[in-house]
Design a protein around this motif. Structure first.
Motif, mmCIF file in Angstrom:
data_model
loop_
_atom_site.group_PDB
_atom_site.id
_atom_site.type_symbol
_atom_site.label_atom_id
_atom_site.label_comp_id
_atom_site.label_asym_id
_atom_site.label_seq_id
_atom_site.Cartn_x
_atom_site.Cartn_y
_atom_site.Cartn_z
ATOM 1 N N VAL A 82 5.683 8.478 3.817
ATOM 2 C CA VAL A 82 6.832 9.333 4.066
ATOM 3 C C VAL A 82 6.715 10.092 5.385
ATOM 4 N N VAL A 83 5.516 10.178 5.964
ATOM 5 C CA VAL A 83 5.289 11.020 7.136
ATOM 6 C C VAL A 83 5.522 10.220 8.419
ATOM 7 N N ASP A 84 6.419 10.695 9.253
ATOM 8 C CA ASP A 84 6.767 10.001 10.498
ATOM 9 C C ASP A 84 5.551 9.752 11.376
ATOM 10 N N ASP A 85 4.731 10.801 11.575
ATOM 11 C CA ASP A 85 3.579 10.673 12.465
ATOM 12 C C ASP A 85 2.588 9.636 11.948
ATOM 13 N N MET A 86 2.414 9.567 10.641
ATOM 14 C CA MET A 86 1.501 8.587 10.053
ATOM 15 C C MET A 86 1.994 7.163 10.312
ATOM 16 N N ILE A 87 3.276 6.930 10.062
ATOM 17 C CA ILE A 87 3.831 5.597 10.265
ATOM 18 C C ILE A 87 3.789 5.225 11.744
ATOM 19 N N ASN B 161 1.190 1.848 15.903
ATOM 20 C CA ASN B 161 0.590 1.778 17.237
ATOM 21 C C ASN B 161 -0.872 1.371 17.219
ATOM 22 N N HIS B 162 -1.575 1.618 16.101
ATOM 23 C CA HIS B 162 -3.022 1.415 16.089
ATOM 24 C C HIS B 162 -3.527 0.463 15.003
ATOM 25 N N ASN B 163 -2.752 0.242 13.949
ATOM 26 C CA ASN B 163 -3.270 -0.540 12.821
ATOM 27 C C ASN B 163 -2.342 -1.674 12.394
ATOM 28 N N MET B 164 -1.671 -2.249 13.367
ATOM 29 C CA MET B 164 -0.847 -3.412 13.092
ATOM 30 C C MET B 164 -1.714 -4.674 13.040
ATOM 31 N N ASP B 165 -1.178 -5.695 12.421
ATOM 32 C CA ASP B 165 -1.801 -7.009 12.388
ATOM 33 C C ASP B 165 -0.691 -8.024 12.152
ATOM 34 N N SER C 89 -2.414 2.060 -4.469
ATOM 35 C CA SER C 89 -2.202 3.422 -4.001
ATOM 36 C C SER C 89 -3.534 4.156 -4.053
ATOM 37 N N ASN C 90 -3.948 4.666 -2.906
ATOM 38 C CA ASN C 90 -5.265 5.292 -2.795
ATOM 39 C C ASN C 90 -5.117 6.780 -2.493
ATOM 40 N N PHE C 91 -5.250 7.613 -3.531
ATOM 41 C CA PHE C 91 -5.168 9.070 -3.401
ATOM 42 C C PHE C 91 -3.843 9.528 -2.785
ATOM 43 N N ALA C 92 -2.749 8.982 -3.283
ATOM 44 C CA ALA C 92 -1.421 9.395 -2.827
ATOM 45 C C ALA C 92 -0.529 9.842 -3.974
ATOM 46 N N LEU C 93 -0.692 9.257 -5.148
ATOM 47 C CA LEU C 93 0.247 9.516 -6.237
ATOM 48 C C LEU C 93 0.167 10.939 -6.770
ATOM 49 N N GLN C 94 -0.976 11.609 -6.584
ATOM 50 C CA GLN C 94 -1.085 12.977 -7.094
ATOM 51 C C GLN C 94 -0.156 13.942 -6.361
ATOM 52 N N TYR C 95 0.377 13.528 -5.203
ATOM 53 C CA TYR C 95 1.300 14.375 -4.462
ATOM 54 C C TYR C 95 2.742 14.228 -4.956
ATOM 55 N N MET C 96 2.968 13.334 -5.896
ATOM 56 C CA MET C 96 4.316 13.089 -6.400
ATOM 57 C C MET C 96 4.468 13.746 -7.760
ATOM 58 N N PRO C 97 5.300 14.779 -7.872
ATOM 59 C CA PRO C 97 5.321 15.599 -9.081
ATOM 60 C C PRO C 97 5.825 14.897 -10.334
ATOM 61 N N ASP D 19 0.867 -1.178 0.000
ATOM 62 C CA ASP D 19 0.000 0.000 0.000
ATOM 63 C C ASP D 19 0.901 1.224 0.000
ATOM 64 N N LEU D 20 1.035 1.848 -1.166
ATOM 65 C CA LEU D 20 1.935 2.985 -1.325
ATOM 66 C C LEU D 20 1.192 4.266 -0.961
ATOM 67 N N GLY D 21 1.689 4.963 0.077
ATOM 68 C CA GLY D 21 1.001 6.130 0.605
ATOM 69 C C GLY D 21 -0.083 5.705 1.576
ATOM 70 N N CYS D 22 0.278 4.855 2.532
ATOM 71 C CA CYS D 22 -0.711 4.221 3.410
ATOM 72 C C CYS D 22 -1.280 5.157 4.465
ATOM 73 N N GLY D 23 -0.642 6.318 4.685
ATOM 74 C CA GLY D 23 -1.149 7.221 5.711
ATOM 75 C C GLY D 23 -1.099 6.591 7.088
ATOM 76 N N ASP D 24 -2.212 6.700 7.836
ATOM 77 C CA ASP D 24 -2.235 6.196 9.212
ATOM 78 C C ASP D 24 -2.529 4.704 9.301
ATOM 79 N N GLY D 25 -2.656 4.039 8.149
ATOM 80 C CA GLY D 25 -2.844 2.601 8.138
ATOM 81 C C GLY D 25 -4.268 2.128 8.337
ATOM 82 N N GLY D 26 -5.203 3.070 8.488
ATOM 83 C CA GLY D 26 -6.591 2.678 8.706
ATOM 84 C C GLY D 26 -7.161 1.879 7.542
ATOM 85 N N ILE D 27 -6.985 2.395 6.335
ATOM 86 C CA ILE D 27 -7.476 1.688 5.149
ATOM 87 C C ILE D 27 -6.642 0.438 4.906
ATOM 88 N N THR D 28 -5.344 0.532 5.159
ATOM 89 C CA THR D 28 -4.460 -0.621 4.969
ATOM 90 C C THR D 28 -4.970 -1.826 5.752
#
Length: 273
Positions: A46-51, A56-60, A94-102, A19-28
């Motif tokens: 890429v975001v430390d806080d998201m990972i 902490n919350h969306n592991m399996d 990838s769910n709504f992440a690639l548009q941020y990559m120029p 999952d490329l651009g997984c954010g906080d892992g909720g959807i993952t």
């Protein structure tokens, strides 16, 4: 859920999903992890806080999260775990992440490199699958109001953006099986809209020739133009003070943001020895 339906034909099972651009892992975890049978699922952001939140919350048992900027070229990718994935991925989502990559071609080169050339699932033998939802930015040329001469044609049209994505996908050994455009309406509350505006602005930064041009346009009217394009896309005339009026009118508690998405599914072409 439409993406899940397309990827879960005949209860297909995948060995490795990214999952490329997984954010906080909720959807993952709760969508991809739950509804797509798999042995291993790797979320990358890429975001430390998201990972950190995801760990902490969306592991399996089958899920891991990795921090890495995927907008850079493959030689610059430092994460040992990401480099281990080279040529092994059965399904890259990838769910709504690639548009941020120029650099579209660069990120698609990385995606293609991660995908396996030959993947065996429970129902088919084919190359790895690429599936993405990508937001297409509104064409600002029709909305741009300027006091500094005629509008500058820095912004690619919607058709041009879609064509660029298609070209970048095909150029990187991916065979497009489906590409559709979808109109989205997103109701967003006032504070979220205010918080989201800097993100929208950053998406357009790459269209400017240099930073000084971007700053000049930003200070002049870019926020008004962006807000007008997202909220009033079909209005015949631009609204020069759209963002300023929204900020001033605190009775407006939410807005509906309109944008177009492309949903694309492509398959890694098999290498011929």
């Amino acid at each position: 859920m439409e993406s899940i339906k397309q990827l879960n034909i005949d209860n297909r099972s995948y060995n490795l999903i990214v999952d490329l651009g997984c954010g906080d892992g909720g959807i993952t975890k709760h969508l991809f992890g739950k509804h797509l049978p798999h042995k291993r699922l790797v979320g990358i952001d890429v975001v430390d806080d998201m990972i950190s939140y995801a760990r902490n919350h969306n592991m399996d048992d089958t899920i891991e999260y990795v921090k890495q900027d995927m907008s850079i070229g493959w030689p610059e990718i430092a994460s040992p775990r990401v480099r281990q994935l080279d040529g092994t991925v059965d399904l890259l989502i990838s769910n709504f992440a690639l548009q941020y990559m120029p650099d579209k071609c660069q990120v698609m080169n990385t995606c293609s490199r991660l995908l396996s050339s030959t993947t065996t699932t429970t129902t088919t033998n084919t190359g790895g699958i690429f599936h993405a939802n990508i937001a297409i930015l509104p064409d600002l040329n029709k909305k741009l109001v300027t006091t500094k001469g005629p509008p500058k044609q820095w912004y690619p049209t919607i058709d041009k953006q879609i064509a660029d994505w298609k070209q970048s996908i095909i150029a990187n050994q991916l065979d497009i099986k489906q590409l559709m455009t979808i109109d989205y309406d997103w109701t967003i509350d006032r504070q979220s809209m205010i918080d989201f505006m800097p993100v929208i602005q950053s998406n357009y930064r790459s269209f400017f020739k240099n930073q000084s041009d971007f700053e000049a346009e930003l200070n002049d009217h870019l926020s008004d133009t962006l807000f007008d394009a997202f909220v009033n896309p079909t209005a015949p005339d631009p609204k020069p003070n759209a963002w300023q009026q929204f900020i001033a009118d605190t009775t407006v508690t939410e807005v509906v943001v309109h944008f177009i998405t492309i949903r694309v599914t492509a398959v890694k072409q098999k290498q011929i020895n």
